[in-house]
Design a protein around this motif. Structure first.
Motif: not given
Length: 415
Positions: A288, A291-292, A294, A297-298, A301, A336
């Motif tokens: 979580n 998830k910050n 960007q 993040s998807s 999720e 990432y």
């Protein structure tokens, strides 16, 4: 004609000199007259030829005639007429000295051979300079081919001159050289090797003028500026010149960067060495927090939802993170990197983009970046690569990861 031959001779006899002195003075007088005539003819013809060539060059669209003037072709051709005049009248000058006449005549014939070599060399240099101006041939080893022609011509010229001096028929002289062929091959070994290498380099398109090559054996790392029969000149990036034997291009291994410069991108291939002790599973709270970020993040999720569904459907005990499927900080960081590279404006998206994990080493886990920068210029390429790794090194702490680093002296000092 006889009156001309003895004009000065008769004059000296009338003023009372002896016959012997009159003969010698007659020869010297005629020689001076002939030399003056040759000088005048040479001067006039040279001026005429150069003027005609210059006028023609100024009106023509091609630069070939300009190169003829630059390489002194008209000047060398102008010497032919005076030489023919000298050969024609030399018998009149040395009419009373047949032995001297034969010696001077052989000297003039040798000079005729040298003059022919000058003319041929100037014409070949003109052809070389002209071919280098053609776009399709600018990167070809034209110097090597011209030098090969010149070597054969010089050999024939030297053999002809020796045959004239020794009064040996040319065919007999060449036949006699067969016995010395082994010595000739030994003397011209480098030239022969260079000739063969030049042909192979050209046919196989191994090196062109302007190519960036790296030849570690000879300390060469730069652009090829000249390819000739014996050597290849490389201007290194520090502006020094390295000379490499031409045959070394086919006998040793070197790197030609032409494929890179003609491609759509320049490869980036470098690894970050991650400390193995920092690799861990991610809890839901850790995910979580990440998830910050960007760019992922998807992805997080979707992956978190898939993993949770899998673990619940298989009744996995998640009191222990090891059980079931999990995300790791190293895996998320790898994702990432992949996303960051695909969004980077300087990376070519049509070529391979990959962040891969290599086998662990004593220095940690190599996490290699494999991609291609759109800009292939060295300075810009280095800037792009540094910018990428600056960002990734600074991003590591956000994933609770560390780079491997050898301990410094201060870390061994007890508290």
């Amino acid at each position: 004609m006889d009156k001309i031959k003895h004009f000065i001779y008769d004059y000296f006899l009338t003023i009372g000199t002896t016959e012997t002195v009159a003969i010698y003075l007659n020869m010297l007088g005629l020689a001076l007259v002939l030399m003056l005539l040759i000088f005048i003819i040479d001067f006039i013809i040279k001026r005429l030829l150069i003027g005609v060539f210059a006028q023609f060059a100024s009106k023509s669209k091609t630069n070939f005639d300009d190169l003829l003037v630059k390489n002194r072709v008209p000047t060398n051709i102008a010497h032919i007429t005076p030489l023919l005049v000298a050969l024609e009248f030399i018998s009149d000058v040395f009419y009373d000295f047949p032995a001297f006449e034969a010696l001077v005549e052989r000297g003039l014939k040798v000079f005729a051979i040298v003059l022919t070599l000058w003319i041929v060399r100037s014409i070949l240099n003109t052809i070389k300079d002209y071919l280098k101006t053609l776009p399709n041939l600018k990167d070809k080893p034209i110097d090597s081919y011209i030098q090969v022609f010149m070597i054969f011509i010089w050999i024939i010229g030297i053999c002809s001159a020796i045959a004239i001096i020794t009064r040996t028929p040319f065919i007999n002289f060449i036949t006699g050289l067969g016995a010395a062929s082994a010595i000739i091959i030994l003397i011209f070994k480098d030239t022969i090797l260079g000739f063969v290498a030049s042909i192979q380099v050209s046919i196989n398109d191994m090196v062109r003028i302007g190519d960036w090559i790296t030849f570690e054996k000879y300390g060469a790392d730069g652009d090829v500026v000249e390819i000739n029969l014996a050597t290849v000149k490389v201007q290194n990036f520090d502006k020094t010149i390295t000379t490499i034997p031409t045959y070394a291009l086919i006998s040793d291994s070197f790197k030609n960067w032409r494929g890179m410069t003609s491609s759509e991108g320049r490869r980036i291939k470098r690894a970050l060495f991650i400390k193995q002790s920092g690799v861990k599973y991610l809890s839901d709270e850790d995910v979580n927090d990440l998830k910050n970020i960007q760019l992922i993040s998807s992805y997080l999720e979707t992956r978190q939802s898939d993993i949770k569904s899998y673990n619940e459907s298989n009744q996995i005990n998640k009191e222990l993170l090891l059980n079931g499927r999990n995300l790791t900080n190293l895996g998320v960081f790898r994702k990432y990197i992949d996303s960051y590279l695909k969004h980077h404006s300087a990376i070519n998206k049509d070529m391979m983009i990959m962040a891969r994990q290599l086998a662990p080493t004593t220095q940690g886990i190599p996490l290699e970046i494999y991609a291609f920068s759109s800009d292939k210029r060295w300075e810009n390429y280095e800037y792009i690569m540094s910018d990428i790794f600056d960002h990734l090194i600074a991003a590591l702490p956000y994933f609770d990861l560390e780079l491997f680093e050898l301990p410094s002296g201060g870390q061994f000092i007890p508290e």
